[in-house]
Write a protein that holds these residues in place. Structure first.
Motif, PDB file in Angstrom:
ATOM      1  N   GLN A 246       0.858  -1.188   0.000  1.00  0.00           N
ATOM      2  CA  GLN A 246       0.000   0.000   0.000  1.00  0.00           C
ATOM      3  C   GLN A 246       0.898   1.244   0.000  1.00  0.00           C
ATOM      4  O   GLN A 246       0.826   2.084   0.893  1.00  0.00           O
ATOM      5  N   GLY A 247       1.751   1.329  -1.019  1.00  0.00           N
ATOM      6  CA  GLY A 247       2.714   2.422  -1.087  1.00  0.00           C
ATOM      7  C   GLY A 247       2.067   3.794  -1.116  1.00  0.00           C
ATOM      8  O   GLY A 247       2.525   4.724  -0.438  1.00  0.00           O
ATOM      9  N   ASP A 248       0.989   3.935  -1.899  1.00  0.00           N
ATOM     10  CA  ASP A 248       0.302   5.233  -1.973  1.00  0.00           C
ATOM     11  C   ASP A 248      -0.185   5.681  -0.599  1.00  0.00           C
ATOM     12  O   ASP A 248      -0.023   6.843  -0.213  1.00  0.00           O
ATOM     13  N   GLU A 249      -0.809   4.739   0.137  1.00  0.00           N
ATOM     14  CA  GLU A 249      -1.332   5.066   1.465  1.00  0.00           C
ATOM     15  C   GLU A 249      -0.195   5.430   2.427  1.00  0.00           C
ATOM     16  O   GLU A 249      -0.318   6.363   3.214  1.00  0.00           O
ATOM     17  N   ALA A 250       0.890   4.682   2.352  1.00  0.00           N
ATOM     18  CA  ALA A 250       2.033   4.958   3.237  1.00  0.00           C
ATOM     19  C   ALA A 250       2.583   6.359   2.990  1.00  0.00           C
ATOM     20  O   ALA A 250       2.875   7.095   3.940  1.00  0.00           O
ATOM     21  N   ILE A 251       2.712   6.727   1.724  1.00  0.00           N
ATOM     22  CA  ILE A 251       3.232   8.062   1.395  1.00  0.00           C
ATOM     23  C   ILE A 251       2.277   9.144   1.872  1.00  0.00           C
ATOM     24  O   ILE A 251       2.700  10.179   2.417  1.00  0.00           O
TER      25      ILE A 251
END
Length: 476
Positions: A246-251
């Motif tokens: 969930q890279g987008d959410e982490a960023i």
């Protein structure tokens, strides 16, 4: 122990089954007592203890119990014998309760708790041990029932008790859902704190439960707000998102945390970078990197190499060069691996002019290409109409005795064959044979074809080279 408030020497031993064997600096009398407990038949334990004529000092009792988890029945006999001499301390009682619980002797464990109650020695520490041992045994409902009867034993069921039970549940594999179930029941009666959410989020992280982590974190922000002191919770959420792809959410969360002055430390960024690298997610890795350095955190050489490796494997050469240029400002100086990753990427992408230019920068900074990169670069340079730079690579290898040179030598000869530069071909081939460079049969076939195309006179030149090569092969 989550609820332990006294010094570390009063904590229950973390090992489930500690033993006295090999223990450093154990008192000789304690060792004797431990041997009796460990080796005597149960019915002889008290007799042998009495025969030892050792007075069971409080410290002795505690040490023997710590080293007797493998002998619960004998340990109980020892405990009873020692209690006839003097009253046990609360810590000794807690050790006995833990020892019985670790061995799943829950009925005797509760008998010990009743005795402690009668003597007014109970504390939350006692029940933390009960929580943990029920959870270790997979008896989560009994752990919850224990919490429900705390008040009857004079222990306030406060948030410390709640957190202790949640922690015991979440430490076991795939049991965070059970912890969340208990939390949902209790949170209306006992106000959760930041530690509560940290425990639950760490459980979600352990199990990779992204959906529950996001819900729990959202509730945490509403109930306890934002604070740099809650970093364990933030790390757990971010790790769950990153590991869950969930890279987008982490960023997004990182950007919000930055605005709240709650960014995690360098350790999180290093771990997250490693995970993005394993996922081959260069896009989110570079976003993560820019947030990190933009917040004043200083990545080390290893972190630089991780992201440069990811960028070069993704052919993002522009960002790789950008990070290379920025390294010195972070006090991290590129090494052989750094340069060779970028050099390899330039070669792989056929950047002929850049390959030559970067090679000169590498040797200027005293970092040589690897033998594999030399061979690949020579081939690319010949194919890309820069034979002089290819030959410069070969000469540098020879001058600096970089080995193995076999692949590079064959690449030079093949490049010269393709260009029809027979004079250079003869000169290099003969010198390579003299230097014991291993020339492949396929390479010599190409050399032969190149000479034979030029007519009979050139046949003789090749035949001379061939005889020399075959003689060299026989000697090898």
């Amino acid at each position: 122990m989550a609820a332990e408030t006294s010094s570390s020497h009063n904590s229950i031993p973390p090992s489930r089954f500690p033993t006295h064997h090999g223990a450093a600096e154990i008192h000789p009398q304690v060792r004797i007592l431990c041997e009796i407990v460990a080796t005597a038949p149960t019915y002889e334990v008290e007799g042998r203890l009495a025969s030892s004529q050792i007075k069971p000092e409080h410290e002795f009792v505690q040490q023997v119990l710590k080293h007797s988890y493998n002998s619960p029945a004998a340990a109980a006999k020892f405990f009873r014998w020692a209690g006839l001499v003097q009253r046990h301390t609360p810590y000794s009682w807690n050790l006995m309760v833990d020892l019985l619980g670790k061995n799943k002797l829950f009925d005797p464990m509760w008998d010990a708790i009743q005795s402690m109650k009668q003597e007014g020695l109970l504390s939350l520490t006692t029940f933390v041990s009960v929580f943990e041992n029920y959870c270790i045994a997979g008896r989560f409902n009994d752990a919850v029932l224990t919490f429900d009867v705390l008040e009857g034993y004079g222990i306030p069921p406060d948030i410390v008790a709640v957190n202790s039970l949640l922690s015991a549940m979440c430490r076991e594999d795939n049991r965070t859902a059970k912890a969340l179930e208990f939390f949902e029941r209790i949170k209306g009666k006992i106000l959760p704190d930041a530690d509560t959410y940290s425990i639950l989020l760490e459980g979600c992280e352990k199990e990779g439960n992204v959906a529950k982590a996001k819900i729990t974190f959202g509730e945490m922000v509403i109930r306890v707000g934002w604070s740099p002191e809650y970093m364990f919770a933030y790390d757990a959420l971010l790790n769950t998102l990153v590991r869950g792809s969930q890279g987008d959410e982490a960023i997004k969360f990182l950007q919000v945390m930055k605005g709240k002055n709650c960014l995690p430390g360098l350790r999180f960024f290093s771990n997250a970078l490693d995970i993005f690298a394993k996922q081959k997610d260069s896009a989110h890795a570079i976003m993560l990197w820019d947030i990190m350095v933009g917040s004043g955190l200083t990545p080390d050489l290893m972190m630089h190499n991780v992201i440069i490796s990811l960028l070069t494997s993704s052919n993002d050469i522009d960002n790789a060069f950008r990070l290379l240029d920025e390294m010195v400002f972070h006090g991290a100086f590129p090494n052989s691996l750094t340069y060779n990753m970028i050099f390899g990427c330039l070669i792989k992408n056929g950047k002929v002019r850049e390959v030559g230019k970067f090679f000169l920068e590498m040797i200027k900074n005293e970092w040589d290409p690897t033998p594999a990169n030399f061979a690949a670069a020579i081939k690319v340079l010949f194919d890309g109409d820069d034979p002089e730079m290819a030959i410069e690579h070969w000469k540098y290898m020879s001058k600096n005795n970089i080995s193995p040179r076999d692949d590079s030598g064959n690449a030079v000869l093949l490049g010269l064959c393709n260009l029809g530069r027979l004079s250079d071909l003869r000169r290099f081939a003969e010198k390579m044979i003299d230097e014991k460079i291993i020339l492949h049969e396929s390479t010599m076939t190409k050399v032969k074809n190149a000479f034979y195309k030029q007519g009979k006179g050139s046949h003789e030149i090749y035949d001379t080279i061939s005889r020399k090569w075959k003689s060299s092969c026989l000697q090898a």
